[in-house]
Design a protein around this motif. Sequence first.
Motif, mmCIF file in Angstrom:
data_model
loop_
_atom_site.group_PDB
_atom_site.id
_atom_site.type_symbol
_atom_site.label_atom_id
_atom_site.label_comp_id
_atom_site.label_asym_id
_atom_site.label_seq_id
_atom_site.Cartn_x
_atom_site.Cartn_y
_atom_site.Cartn_z
ATOM 1 N N TRP A 9 -3.537 12.718 -6.589
ATOM 2 C CA TRP A 9 -2.961 11.451 -5.667
ATOM 3 C C TRP A 9 -4.238 10.553 -5.302
ATOM 4 O O TRP A 9 -3.893 9.203 -4.874
ATOM 5 N N TRP A 10 -4.348 10.933 -3.894
ATOM 6 C CA TRP A 10 -5.734 11.149 -3.410
ATOM 7 C C TRP A 10 -6.622 9.554 -4.210
ATOM 8 O O TRP A 10 -6.987 9.174 -3.917
ATOM 9 N N LEU B 118 1.293 3.891 -2.930
ATOM 10 C CA LEU B 118 0.520 5.511 -2.354
ATOM 11 C C LEU B 118 1.580 6.219 -2.562
ATOM 12 O O LEU B 118 1.225 7.612 -3.537
ATOM 13 N N LEU C 51 -9.630 10.101 1.742
ATOM 14 C CA LEU C 51 -8.206 10.145 1.414
ATOM 15 C C LEU C 51 -8.444 11.479 0.426
ATOM 16 O O LEU C 51 -7.216 12.071 0.600
ATOM 17 N N ILE D 189 1.001 -1.029 0.388
ATOM 18 C CA ILE D 189 -0.207 -0.188 -0.177
ATOM 19 C C ILE D 189 0.994 1.054 0.191
ATOM 20 O O ILE D 189 0.842 2.423 -0.098
ATOM 21 N N SER E 161 -7.617 1.775 -5.316
ATOM 22 C CA SER E 161 -8.432 0.781 -3.594
ATOM 23 C C SER E 161 -9.681 0.142 -4.338
ATOM 24 O O SER E 161 -10.019 -1.142 -3.454
ATOM 25 N N LEU F 255 2.332 7.200 -5.712
ATOM 26 C CA LEU F 255 1.201 8.315 -6.791
ATOM 27 C C LEU F 255 1.253 9.508 -6.516
ATOM 28 O O LEU F 255 1.712 10.770 -7.155
ATOM 29 N N SER G 121 -5.551 14.469 2.146
ATOM 30 C CA SER G 121 -5.138 14.640 0.780
ATOM 31 C C SER G 121 -4.685 16.358 1.097
ATOM 32 O O SER G 121 -3.919 17.147 1.100
ATOM 33 N N ALA H 205 -5.447 6.790 -6.556
ATOM 34 C CA ALA H 205 -5.024 5.599 -5.010
ATOM 35 C C ALA H 205 -6.617 5.528 -4.331
ATOM 36 O O ALA H 205 -6.662 4.288 -4.178
ATOM 37 N N TRP H 206 -7.457 6.377 -4.298
ATOM 38 C CA TRP H 206 -9.418 6.050 -4.616
ATOM 39 C C TRP H 206 -9.544 4.335 -5.560
ATOM 40 O O TRP H 206 -9.994 3.835 -5.011
#
Length: 431
Positions: free
Chosen positions: A176-177, A165, A303, A161, A184, A168, A307, A180-181
């Motif tokens: 990036w959030w 993360l 997320l 992870i 996920s 990204l 951020s 990342a989501w």
Amino acid sequence: MAKKWAFRAILAYALLGLILYAYLFYIAGSGVPESFKGSSADPSTFMNAKEILLSEDFSKIKNLLFFLSTPYEWLLYFLIMILGVSRMFEKWAKGTVKNGFLQTAIYLFWLSITTFIAIFPFQYISYQVSKAYNISTQTFSMWMKDETIDFWVNYLLMLIIVSVLYGLMKRFKQRWWLAAWALSVPFTIFMMFIQPVLIDPLYNEFYPLKNKELEAKILSLADQAGIPANHVFEVDMSEKTNSLNAYVTGVGSNSRIVLWDTTLEQLTDDEILFVMAHEMAHYVEKHIYIGIGIYLLLSFFGLFLASKLMRGIVANYGEEIKVDRVASLRSLPLFLLIISVLLFAVSPFSNWISRYQETRADRYAIELTQDKEAAITSFQKLSKVGLSQVNPPLLVKIFRYGHPTMLERLNMLEQYKMDTKEKEDPAESSP
């Protein structure tokens, strides 16, 4: 400045601990209201005086440990940053190897070891309390084995992870959030798919239910519920705990119906069938998929907030917390701190959703089994064996209970009986 912030944080935690202790041990009440005295929800009807006293003491201690452990985690992450420990770990990692992935692995190892050692006293106290109250049956070596497995499983998952993360973060400085989501979503589904067959067996041995007559009854119940199951699994938990449990886990073809051997030993077949019907309700009503959906929705906003908060904190207090930029590995404790705070803040909502689903599962189980007496006695035994409070304090219920309280569950069962009787009476009195 760093020492002053650290001192204030430690002092605030100590004051919080005193307030929580006073609330749980002296202020909050957990007795049964007068209107429930003598009912099936009254502990005195299924526990003796010693068991009631033990359940109160045990629950208060476990509740205090729960409420102290989460702020302790926040304090730990804060101190790791402000005292420059995280920056030191990052320098060690970069000074050891040049490969980015290996740097992440080294940094995360030192951070994981530090947090494991710092949190170990809470884990050990919790273990000793469970042993003292005859809930845990584990030897220290068995308990440490599970703790070690936990450490490495969590480390390997976190390595995956964190590597993704922070990759990204470097590539998409502002969004990036969102990336990342998006990643996920498949990762969460994948983890739920492999959990029953790869991770759970690391802790316990699963094997087909030995009692074939009971298995036939459970599978017949599953067939009535429309659940495609060919086997019921039994797991040897008596060497670890005296608590009772049963569950349906996994998704798709990896779904499993699982019973703890302690449940098989201490509940009757009718009580087990009710418990299994309750677990089957989660599958039938798609609570697993609803849970995934809610988790992904909350993680989207979580997320996003993380951020924004990370960017603002690093921009305004980066020098004080020893973090130069968001994408630096040394910012990981800040990310974990923010996520932990957000998870705690949203827990009343997620627990409320869970309690609603559990209530629906209770009702479904009654309708499927048509055995309300077994439902009542199974819940009473769960309370008695687990030494759980029938009517916990409000804050405990809001922040810790993903199930309705036993007072609510047993009262619902009694009300269900009265409703059924009222529906039958007119027919009996009609000409």
